[in-house]
Design a protein around this motif. Structure first.
Motif, PDB file in Angstrom:
ATOM      1  N   ALA A  71       0.858  -1.185   0.000  1.00  0.00           N
ATOM      2  CA  ALA A  71       0.000   0.000   0.000  1.00  0.00           C
ATOM      3  C   ALA A  71       0.888   1.226   0.000  1.00  0.00           C
ATOM      4  CB  ALA A  71      -0.912   0.013   1.227  1.00  0.00           C
ATOM      5  N   ARG A  72       0.608   2.161  -0.907  1.00  0.00           N
ATOM      6  CA  ARG A  72       1.450   3.359  -0.967  1.00  0.00           C
ATOM      7  C   ARG A  72       1.275   4.222   0.271  1.00  0.00           C
ATOM      8  NH1 ARG A  72      -0.061   2.934  -6.444  1.00  0.00           N
ATOM      9  NH2 ARG A  72       1.753   2.456  -7.725  1.00  0.00           N
ATOM     10  N   LEU A  83      -7.134  -9.179  -0.129  1.00  0.00           N
ATOM     11  CA  LEU A  83      -6.322  -8.427   0.838  1.00  0.00           C
ATOM     12  C   LEU A  83      -6.873  -7.017   1.043  1.00  0.00           C
ATOM     13  CD1 LEU A  83      -2.691  -9.488  -0.166  1.00  0.00           C
ATOM     14  CD2 LEU A  83      -4.074 -10.358   1.732  1.00  0.00           C
ATOM     15  N   ASN A  84      -7.333  -6.380  -0.031  1.00  0.00           N
ATOM     16  CA  ASN A  84      -7.858  -5.019   0.123  1.00  0.00           C
ATOM     17  C   ASN A  84      -9.107  -4.996   0.988  1.00  0.00           C
ATOM     18  OD1 ASN A  84      -6.199  -3.058  -1.090  1.00  0.00           O
ATOM     19  ND2 ASN A  84      -6.810  -3.744  -3.132  1.00  0.00           N
ATOM     20  N   HIS A  85      -9.980  -5.953   0.775  1.00  0.00           N
ATOM     21  CA  HIS A  85     -11.201  -5.978   1.583  1.00  0.00           C
ATOM     22  C   HIS A  85     -10.905  -6.356   3.027  1.00  0.00           C
ATOM     23  CE1 HIS A  85     -14.701  -7.934   3.451  1.00  0.00           C
ATOM     24  NE2 HIS A  85     -15.341  -6.919   2.918  1.00  0.00           N
ATOM     25  N   ASP A  86     -10.277  -7.480   3.201  1.00  0.00           N
ATOM     26  CA  ASP A  86     -10.131  -7.998   4.559  1.00  0.00           C
ATOM     27  C   ASP A  86      -9.240  -7.096   5.418  1.00  0.00           C
ATOM     28  OD1 ASP A  86     -11.585 -10.023   3.375  1.00  0.00           O
ATOM     29  OD2 ASP A  86     -10.299 -11.648   4.060  1.00  0.00           O
ATOM     30  N   SER A  87      -8.196  -6.535   4.804  1.00  0.00           N
ATOM     31  CA  SER A  87      -7.311  -5.649   5.574  1.00  0.00           C
ATOM     32  C   SER A  87      -8.013  -4.344   5.939  1.00  0.00           C
ATOM     33  CB  SER A  87      -6.028  -5.351   4.785  1.00  0.00           C
ATOM     34  OG  SER A  87      -5.310  -6.544   4.526  1.00  0.00           O
ATOM     35  N   ALA A  88      -8.885  -3.864   5.059  1.00  0.00           N
ATOM     36  CA  ALA A  88      -9.639  -2.641   5.388  1.00  0.00           C
ATOM     37  C   ALA A  88     -10.537  -2.887   6.598  1.00  0.00           C
ATOM     38  CB  ALA A  88     -10.474  -2.201   4.182  1.00  0.00           C
ATOM     39  N   ILE A  89     -11.190  -4.034   6.616  1.00  0.00           N
ATOM     40  CA  ILE A  89     -12.098  -4.337   7.723  1.00  0.00           C
ATOM     41  C   ILE A  89     -11.303  -4.555   9.015  1.00  0.00           C
ATOM     42  CG2 ILE A  89     -13.910  -5.888   8.561  1.00  0.00           C
ATOM     43  CD1 ILE A  89     -14.513  -4.198   5.929  1.00  0.00           C
ATOM     44  N   ALA A  90     -10.240  -5.343   8.927  1.00  0.00           N
ATOM     45  CA  ALA A  90      -9.449  -5.621  10.127  1.00  0.00           C
ATOM     46  C   ALA A  90      -8.812  -4.348  10.672  1.00  0.00           C
ATOM     47  CB  ALA A  90      -8.378  -6.678   9.818  1.00  0.00           C
ATOM     48  N   SER A  91      -8.376  -3.466   9.776  1.00  0.00           N
ATOM     49  CA  SER A  91      -7.730  -2.231  10.228  1.00  0.00           C
ATOM     50  C   SER A  91      -8.719  -1.341  10.972  1.00  0.00           C
ATOM     51  CB  SER A  91      -7.140  -1.476   9.025  1.00  0.00           C
ATOM     52  OG  SER A  91      -6.134  -2.254   8.398  1.00  0.00           O
ATOM     53  N   MET A 122      -4.319  -1.434  -1.546  1.00  0.00           N
ATOM     54  CA  MET A 122      -3.099  -2.175  -1.903  1.00  0.00           C
ATOM     55  C   MET A 122      -3.035  -2.403  -3.414  1.00  0.00           C
ATOM     56  SD  MET A 122      -3.076  -5.016   1.100  1.00  0.00           S
ATOM     57  CE  MET A 122      -3.145  -4.500   2.824  1.00  0.00           C
ATOM     58  N   VAL A 123      -1.808  -2.457  -3.919  1.00  0.00           N
ATOM     59  CA  VAL A 123      -1.579  -2.693  -5.343  1.00  0.00           C
ATOM     60  C   VAL A 123      -0.663  -3.910  -5.502  1.00  0.00           C
ATOM     61  CG1 VAL A 123      -1.950  -0.290  -6.021  1.00  0.00           C
ATOM     62  CG2 VAL A 123       0.335  -1.033  -5.313  1.00  0.00           C
ATOM     63  N   TYR A 124      -0.647  -4.444  -6.717  1.00  0.00           N
ATOM     64  CA  TYR A 124       0.126  -5.667  -7.032  1.00  0.00           C
ATOM     65  C   TYR A 124       1.039  -5.274  -8.173  1.00  0.00           C
ATOM     66  CZ  TYR A 124       0.469 -10.749  -8.368  1.00  0.00           C
ATOM     67  OH  TYR A 124       0.855 -12.046  -8.661  1.00  0.00           O
TER      68      TYR A 124
END
Lengths: 440, 440
Positions: free
Chosen positions: B35-36, B127-135, B319-321
């Motif tokens: 993530a930038r 990763l973008n979804h789950d990390s946003a929720i967990a964060s 996040m980017v790939y």
């Protein structure tokens, strides 16, 4: 078909269990889906997800695996009841692609308390998600003023929400999606050409090789393809693109920087190179405001990602599923801030002869079809709910996704002019309640 | 297992097709997820979804149905290649429950260009979804300062995103979910008792009957249950609750109004009635700020919905790939605003002897294990990536969800004190790049 039965909140089943034991499970109930307000200063909402709700209802069965998973959550009698579950009631609702406003009875579920209460979560999940996406997408389509939009946000949202988002965006007038599962499942046109990784993959120890990447892409996809020109220097990228592809190149894409300034520069460069028919695709953090700000620029196609699949600041539509009638008695919660309107409802939209809508009127659902609504003389009055399920079975031939898409395109034209404004404001039309019953 | 192969953007497959034709499909590549920036002034992010990525990888197969769906999207040679697809490379990544910061190489995928590029979309979606929720959830857990939180937001998000949200929230320290599918699939404890509809369903033509509803619920669920007391008047509701249940009632829930004021009033009323052990559950539009503002009030349990499943204002982690290395050559996009750091990386976190973390250092992935990192004398240095996939196969015994949950609980304790602040600010620790290579 995968069971959707556990896409349900624990408390639906404890309520069911208590109702079975208390003998109230069969009480005749009316549940209603509505939104108390539009998100965040929006002027209208777009109903989406109805078709997916009906799909989910078909899969709402408690098989052996689901029953096993619920041991310990509810008692054996409740499990027995669930193992035979089939919804047997009626569902009416706004069709997909219909506009909605605060209080619009977007979906009405009639049935026994038990059979209807357990559908709450899955119905709301679908309508809240899909309507949020469609409502945001419709604003982007308006802002684009006829220029095509490609939805490419799947990577920014849950992997299955991505598929539903692509469907909702298409419903709202977006032209294509990057998501291949949405193309397979719902027939949404898919599109895409290449990412920066493709250009970068042609680099070697001595340096980059953008021209080789462009040549490879054209070999595979033809000169009608879209070349991504901003991996390195954009001016060089455009020159490389036209040198490799010739002036028949389909399009170039710009994915970063000041898109307005860059679009003008690139248009000039393309024209100077003789590629006057080559289109310009822009992408990168676009939302409805950014799209609108590019209206005067030489942009041909927008690629929209994050803001679309996250509802552009309003990722959920805030719809609720409320019990409004029990055995013919209107009921409503009476605590602060969350007041509801009891009783089964019928909703009509009132329009001038020109087509412009002026208000939504909510009537009691036992009002005769030809009831005279005060203040609507000389105006067109249209019922908003259509039958979706009868005797637990979907009605034949509900509107297709294409039909719903057409319906919305027409409905947007009927908004008063201020209704298409992007700025925050009141709902485009007011909602009026007629002969509202007293609730218990 | 349902195929996840079409949870993919169209352009992944057109790139694949072009690479196969150009002979570059087998180039040895390193792709990196990062993530930038952290969303919206957050001080830290929480990695979540890694386990689901590995599940999705297992299902990433192009069977006959997927191949059929892709006719017309890519050519026959590409379809042949896809029908044999099995990822054969390596994946390393931050474990679930690890903190991350801008630039953290959260996941690294090593393999041929073709086999690795097509995993972009599904990996990022998860990763973008789950990390946003967990964060977001981790901030709520911090704000709750030890009081339990129940996640009940499934109805506000896509029906399958709801399941992943419940999992991510549990990872982040939330205690239970309302979502039954999350309980079945991931073993997250589920909880729930009753909604307003249950109380309303006992109404009849002569009026409401809250006491009958409470009695029915207690018959079914016992006096340890939670009674929802705000359907009608809260003071009457509390009195009815204790009269029906007795002073051993488990809890009452308040779902609307000024929750702080009401919690105090209800606590006083419960104590006056002798129900000193009866707990108070509050719910209704809670986010981390509202939770924090209730810290001094007599609240025992929080129910959190919308804000949790929508990432509390940041529904995606951004996040980017990115392709960072090709045949050993570091590569990076060089256009404005989106600069990347080329080359495969190794990340370490540096902590004081007290455990407090001070910085993240990004090294080249060929740095020796015992490399001396300037400025870390006397400090603890810990590698952040763990092996996830080797030769296309998951490594044995990755951390369980419970282990990851414990890991995060510990990691949050290592943040500098300002890192747990809810206010907007800079990342809790800086990220430092060491011996960064020049990219092509």
């Amino acid at each position: 078909m995968t069971s959707t039965a556990l896409l349900t909140d624990h408390y639906e089943l404890t309520m069911l269990s208590a109702a079975l034991q208390a003998g109230t499970a069969q009480r005749s109930c009316v549940f209603e889906v509505f939104a108390r307000r539009l998100p965040d200063g929006r002027r209208y909402g777009v109903v989406a997800g109805t078709g997916r709700v009906l799909d989910a209802l078909d899969g709402f069965r408690f098989g052996a695996e689901e029953i096993d998973a619920l041991r310990g959550v509810v008692d054996a009698d409740t499990l027995d009841w669930l193992s035979d579950y089939r919804f047997s009631g009626e569902i009416d609702g706004y069709r997909e692609g219909e506009l909605y406003f605060p209080g619009s009875p977007i979906m009405t579920v009639r049935g026994g308390f038990a059979e209807a209460v357990i559908l709450e979560t899955v119905i709301l999940s679908i309508l809240n998600h899909d309507s949020a996406i469609a409502s945001a997408a419709a604003r982007m389509v308006s802002a684009a003023a006829g220029r095509p939009i490609i939805e490419m946000g799947g990577r920014r949202t849950h992997e299955r929400a991505a598929v539903a988002s692509a469907r909702a965006a298409y419903l709202a007038g977006v032209d294509a999606t990057s998501n291949l599962e949405a193309a397979r499942t719902y027939g949404v046109p898919s599109a895409g050409t290449a990412a920066h990784a493709f250009t970068l993959s042609f680099a070697h120890a001595d340096g980059s090789d953008e021209r080789a990447a462009f040549a490879a892409q054209i070999d595979a996809l033809g000169v009608g393809t879209t070349l991504l020109v901003d991996t390195y220097d954009i001016t060089t990228g455009v020159r490389n693109a036209i040198e490799v592809a010739g002036t028949s190149l389909g399009a170039v894409r710009i994915d970063s920087g000041d898109l307005g300034v860059l679009a003008r520069q690139v248009r000039q460069q393309l024209d100077d190179l003789g590629a006057t028919e080559t289109k310009i695709v822009v992408s990168g953090d676009l939302d409805e405001y950014a799209i609108a700000s590019l209206r005067a620029e030489p942009v041909d196609i927008y690629g929209v990602g994050t803001s679309l699949v996250t509802g552009s600041g309003s990722p959920t539509a805030g719809m609720v599923y409320k019990l409004v009638e029990v055995d013919g008695v209107p009921v409503a919660k009476r605590s602060s801030r969350k007041e509801s309107h009891g009783g089964g409802k019928r909703a009509v939209r009132v329009a001038r002869a020109t087509g412009t809508i002026v208000e939504e009127v909510i009537l009691r659902d036992d009002a005769p079809a030809d009831v005279r609504i005060p203040g609507t003389d000389g105006l067109d009055v249209r019922d908003l709910q259509i039958p979706l399920v009868r005797g637990g079975v979907r009605v034949a031939a509900p509107p297709t996704l294409e039909e719903s898409r057409g319906h919305l395109a027409h409905a947007l034209v009927t908004l008063p002019w201020e209704g298409l404004g992007l700025s925050h404001g009141d709902p485009a039309i007011p909602t009026r309640y007629l002969n509202e019953p007293e609730s218990r």
